[in-house]
Write a protein that holds these residues in place. Structure first.
Motif, PDB file in Angstrom:
ATOM      1  N   ASP A  47       0.812  -1.223   0.000  1.00 15.47           N
ATOM      2  CA  ASP A  47       0.000   0.000   0.000  1.00 15.47           C
ATOM      3  C   ASP A  47       0.843   1.269   0.000  1.00 15.47           C
ATOM      4  O   ASP A  47       0.321   2.367  -0.184  1.00 15.47           O
ATOM      5  N   LEU A  48       2.137   1.112   0.231  1.00 19.88           N
ATOM      6  CA  LEU A  48       2.983   2.278   0.507  1.00 19.88           C
ATOM      7  C   LEU A  48       2.990   3.308  -0.616  1.00 19.88           C
ATOM      8  O   LEU A  48       2.909   4.513  -0.362  1.00 19.88           O
ATOM      9  N   SER A  49       3.045   2.881  -1.852  1.00 26.64           N
ATOM     10  CA  SER A  49       3.074   3.839  -2.958  1.00 26.64           C
ATOM     11  C   SER A  49       1.810   4.699  -2.973  1.00 26.64           C
ATOM     12  O   SER A  49       1.884   5.923  -3.138  1.00 26.64           O
ATOM     13  N   LYS A  50       0.651   4.094  -2.792  1.00 27.18           N
ATOM     14  CA  LYS A  50      -0.613   4.843  -2.765  1.00 27.18           C
ATOM     15  C   LYS A  50      -0.646   5.802  -1.573  1.00 27.18           C
ATOM     16  O   LYS A  50      -1.133   6.933  -1.683  1.00 27.18           O
ATOM     17  N   ILE A  51      -0.119   5.372  -0.436  1.00 31.24           N
ATOM     18  CA  ILE A  51      -0.083   6.221   0.759  1.00 31.24           C
ATOM     19  C   ILE A  51       0.763   7.467   0.486  1.00 31.24           C
ATOM     20  O   ILE A  51       0.340   8.591   0.754  1.00 31.24           O
ATOM     21  N   VAL A  52       1.952   7.274  -0.063  1.00 35.27           N
ATOM     22  CA  VAL A  52       2.828   8.416  -0.349  1.00 35.27           C
ATOM     23  C   VAL A  52       2.183   9.321  -1.398  1.00 35.27           C
ATOM     24  O   VAL A  52       2.261  10.547  -1.299  1.00 35.27           O
ATOM     25  N   GLN A  53       1.511   8.736  -2.368  1.00 34.49           N
ATOM     26  CA  GLN A  53       0.815   9.539  -3.373  1.00 34.49           C
ATOM     27  C   GLN A  53      -0.220  10.451  -2.710  1.00 34.49           C
ATOM     28  O   GLN A  53      -0.320  11.634  -3.044  1.00 34.49           O
ATOM     29  N   MET A  54      -0.985   9.919  -1.754  1.00 39.12           N
ATOM     30  CA  MET A  54      -1.972  10.743  -1.044  1.00 39.12           C
ATOM     31  C   MET A  54      -1.293  11.826  -0.219  1.00 39.12           C
ATOM     32  O   MET A  54      -1.756  12.965  -0.172  1.00 39.12           O
ATOM     33  N   LEU A  55      -0.195  11.481   0.451  1.00 43.08           N
ATOM     34  CA  LEU A  55       0.513  12.463   1.278  1.00 43.08           C
ATOM     35  C   LEU A  55       1.052  13.621   0.438  1.00 43.08           C
ATOM     36  O   LEU A  55       1.115  14.758   0.903  1.00 43.08           O
ATOM     37  N   ALA A  56       1.424  13.333  -0.794  1.00 44.75           N
ATOM     38  CA  ALA A  56       2.005  14.361  -1.671  1.00 44.75           C
ATOM     39  C   ALA A  56       0.952  15.190  -2.397  1.00 44.75           C
ATOM     40  O   ALA A  56       1.293  16.197  -3.023  1.00 44.75           O
ATOM     41  N   ASP A  57      -0.317  14.809  -2.271  1.00 44.44           N
ATOM     42  CA  ASP A  57      -1.363  15.428  -3.085  1.00 44.44           C
ATOM     43  C   ASP A  57      -2.031  16.619  -2.388  1.00 44.44           C
ATOM     44  O   ASP A  57      -3.240  16.637  -2.187  1.00 44.44           O
ATOM     45  N   ASP A  58      -1.242  17.586  -1.986  1.00 48.10           N
ATOM     46  CA  ASP A  58      -1.756  18.883  -1.556  1.00 48.10           C
ATOM     47  C   ASP A  58      -0.609  19.878  -1.560  1.00 48.10           C
ATOM     48  O   ASP A  58       0.530  19.516  -1.821  1.00 48.10           O
ATOM     49  N   GLU A  59      -0.916  21.136  -1.307  1.00 49.17           N
ATOM     50  CA  GLU A  59       0.098  22.189  -1.449  1.00 49.17           C
ATOM     51  C   GLU A  59       1.319  21.964  -0.557  1.00 49.17           C
ATOM     52  O   GLU A  59       2.446  22.155  -0.997  1.00 49.17           O
ATOM     53  N   LEU A  60       1.112  21.587   0.706  1.00 45.50           N
ATOM     54  CA  LEU A  60       2.245  21.362   1.600  1.00 45.50           C
ATOM     55  C   LEU A  60       2.919  20.026   1.317  1.00 45.50           C
ATOM     56  O   LEU A  60       4.139  19.905   1.383  1.00 45.50           O
ATOM     57  N   GLY A  61       2.123  19.010   0.996  1.00 46.76           N
ATOM     58  CA  GLY A  61       2.671  17.697   0.702  1.00 46.76           C
ATOM     59  C   GLY A  61       3.582  17.697  -0.519  1.00 46.76           C
ATOM     60  O   GLY A  61       4.574  16.965  -0.564  1.00 46.76           O
ATOM     61  N   LYS A  62       3.244  18.523  -1.503  1.00 47.98           N
ATOM     62  CA  LYS A  62       4.073  18.616  -2.707  1.00 47.98           C
ATOM     63  C   LYS A  62       5.493  19.038  -2.360  1.00 47.98           C
ATOM     64  O   LYS A  62       6.446  18.653  -3.041  1.00 47.98           O
ATOM     65  N   ILE A  63       5.626  19.834  -1.325  1.00 44.36           N
ATOM     66  CA  ILE A  63       6.930  20.343  -0.909  1.00 44.36           C
ATOM     67  C   ILE A  63       7.686  19.314  -0.073  1.00 44.36           C
ATOM     68  O   ILE A  63       8.888  19.151  -0.207  1.00 44.36           O
ATOM     69  N   ARG A  64       6.964  18.594   0.800  1.00 38.59           N
ATOM     70  CA  ARG A  64       7.597  17.703   1.772  1.00 38.59           C
ATOM     71  C   ARG A  64       7.859  16.292   1.270  1.00 38.59           C
ATOM     72  O   ARG A  64       8.795  15.642   1.726  1.00 38.59           O
ATOM     73  N   GLU A  65       7.001  15.791   0.406  1.00 40.75           N
ATOM     74  CA  GLU A  65       7.066  14.387   0.032  1.00 40.75           C
ATOM     75  C   GLU A  65       7.741  14.183  -1.319  1.00 40.75           C
ATOM     76  O   GLU A  65       7.862  15.113  -2.109  1.00 40.75           O
ATOM     77  N   ARG A  66       8.164  12.938  -1.564  1.00 46.22           N
ATOM     78  CA  ARG A  66       8.787  12.567  -2.844  1.00 46.22           C
ATOM     79  C   ARG A  66       8.055  11.359  -3.401  1.00 46.22           C
ATOM     80  O   ARG A  66       8.460  10.214  -3.165  1.00 46.22           O
ATOM     81  N   TYR A  67       6.974  11.614  -4.107  1.00 45.75           N
ATOM     82  CA  TYR A  67       6.240  10.533  -4.751  1.00 45.75           C
ATOM     83  C   TYR A  67       6.863  10.286  -6.110  1.00 45.75           C
ATOM     84  O   TYR A  67       6.719  11.084  -7.039  1.00 45.75           O
ATOM     85  N   GLU A  68       7.601   9.189  -6.211  1.00 45.56           N
ATOM     86  CA  GLU A  68       8.286   8.829  -7.447  1.00 45.56           C
ATOM     87  C   GLU A  68       8.428   7.315  -7.486  1.00 45.56           C
ATOM     88  O   GLU A  68       8.242   6.635  -6.478  1.00 45.56           O
ATOM     89  N   THR A  69       8.753   6.793  -8.663  1.00 46.35           N
ATOM     90  CA  THR A  69       8.943   5.358  -8.830  1.00 46.35           C
ATOM     91  C   THR A  69      10.390   5.095  -9.208  1.00 46.35           C
ATOM     92  O   THR A  69      10.846   5.659 -10.207  1.00 46.35           O
ATOM     93  N   PRO A  70      11.089   4.283  -8.449  1.00 51.47           N
ATOM     94  CA  PRO A  70      10.645   3.670  -7.201  1.00 51.47           C
ATOM     95  C   PRO A  70      10.631   4.704  -6.070  1.00 51.47           C
ATOM     96  O   PRO A  70      11.289   5.742  -6.162  1.00 51.47           O
ATOM     97  N   LEU A  71       9.887   4.395  -5.018  1.00 50.60           N
ATOM     98  CA  LEU A  71       9.862   5.279  -3.848  1.00 50.60           C
ATOM     99  C   LEU A  71      11.237   5.334  -3.204  1.00 50.60           C
ATOM    100  O   LEU A  71      11.956   4.327  -3.191  1.00 50.60           O
ATOM    101  N   PRO A  72      11.594   6.483  -2.656  1.00 49.64           N
ATOM    102  CA  PRO A  72      12.840   6.542  -1.889  1.00 49.64           C
ATOM    103  C   PRO A  72      12.823   5.508  -0.763  1.00 49.64           C
ATOM    104  O   PRO A  72      11.784   5.256  -0.152  1.00 49.64           O
ATOM    105  N   ASP A  73      13.945   4.904  -0.503  1.00 47.60           N
ATOM    106  CA  ASP A  73      14.065   3.845   0.500  1.00 47.60           C
ATOM    107  C   ASP A  73      13.662   4.323   1.899  1.00 47.60           C
ATOM    108  O   ASP A  73      13.267   3.518   2.739  1.00 47.60           O
ATOM    109  N   SER A  74      13.744   5.628   2.144  1.00 51.45           N
ATOM    110  CA  SER A  74      13.378   6.148   3.465  1.00 51.45           C
ATOM    111  C   SER A  74      11.923   5.829   3.807  1.00 51.45           C
ATOM    112  O   SER A  74      11.591   5.581   4.977  1.00 51.45           O
ATOM    113  N   TYR A  75      11.044   5.802   2.815  1.00 55.02           N
ATOM    114  CA  TYR A  75       9.646   5.459   3.062  1.00 55.02           C
ATOM    115  C   TYR A  75       9.512   3.987   3.472  1.00 55.02           C
ATOM    116  O   TYR A  75       8.744   3.651   4.364  1.00 55.02           O
TER     117      TYR A  75
END
Length: 149
Positions: free
Chosen positions: A10-38
């Motif tokens: 589920d992790l990719s979908k979770i990160v996608q949701m976290l990145a889907d707003d004005e502040l999340g766009k700045i803080r999160e890195r939704y990419e494929t593959p996800l950064p290992d930190s997630y």
């Protein structure tokens, strides 16, 4: 709507949701593959009995997420608190009551764990979120402080 604990799948979908707003766009890195930190964070949460990463599902589709952490305190006679973080819903479902159901699920989990208090923070820039939490019964009783490290 069903609730369950998140899986690594589920992790990719979770990160996608976290990145889907004005502040999340700045803080999160939704990419494929996800950064290992997630993945490392997920594994730490998943292995800790005092942490739950809860997803809300409509059928097979994940439409919401939150993390709840249970913490013992010396204050309040050694009581436990629940802290809610990372609350998000998919943009297509916002305004339909999903967020309320997700928070009420967290309240149920806190009661089941005999917590005397449930708390959360939200960025002061998120005025809609502040009103949302107030409608659900949360009260701004303290001024929070943070220090970036």
């Amino acid at each position: 709507m069903d609730f369950r604990e998140a899986t690594l799948g589920d992790l990719s979908k979770i990160v996608q949701m976290l990145a889907d707003d004005e502040l999340g766009k700045i803080r999160e890195r939704y990419e494929t593959p996800l950064p290992d930190s997630y993945v490392k964070a997920f594994e730490a949460i998943d292995s800790d009995p005092n942490n739950e990463l809860i997803v809300a599902c409509l059928g097979e589709e994940i439409v919401g997420v939150l993390q709840i952490t249970f913490t013992p305190y010396i204050t309040h006679q050694g009581g436990w608190r629940a802290t809610v973080e990372g609350v998000r819903t998919v943009s297509s479902e916002r305004g339909k009551g999903l967020g309320s159901k997700l928070i009420l699920r967290a309240v149920e989990r806190a009661k089941a764990r005999n917590c005397h208090l449930i708390q959360l923070t939200t960025d002061k820039k998120r005025e809609d979120a502040l009103r949302f939490y107030e409608r659900l019964g949360f009260v701004a009783t303290h001024e929070g402080m943070k220090m970036k490290l």
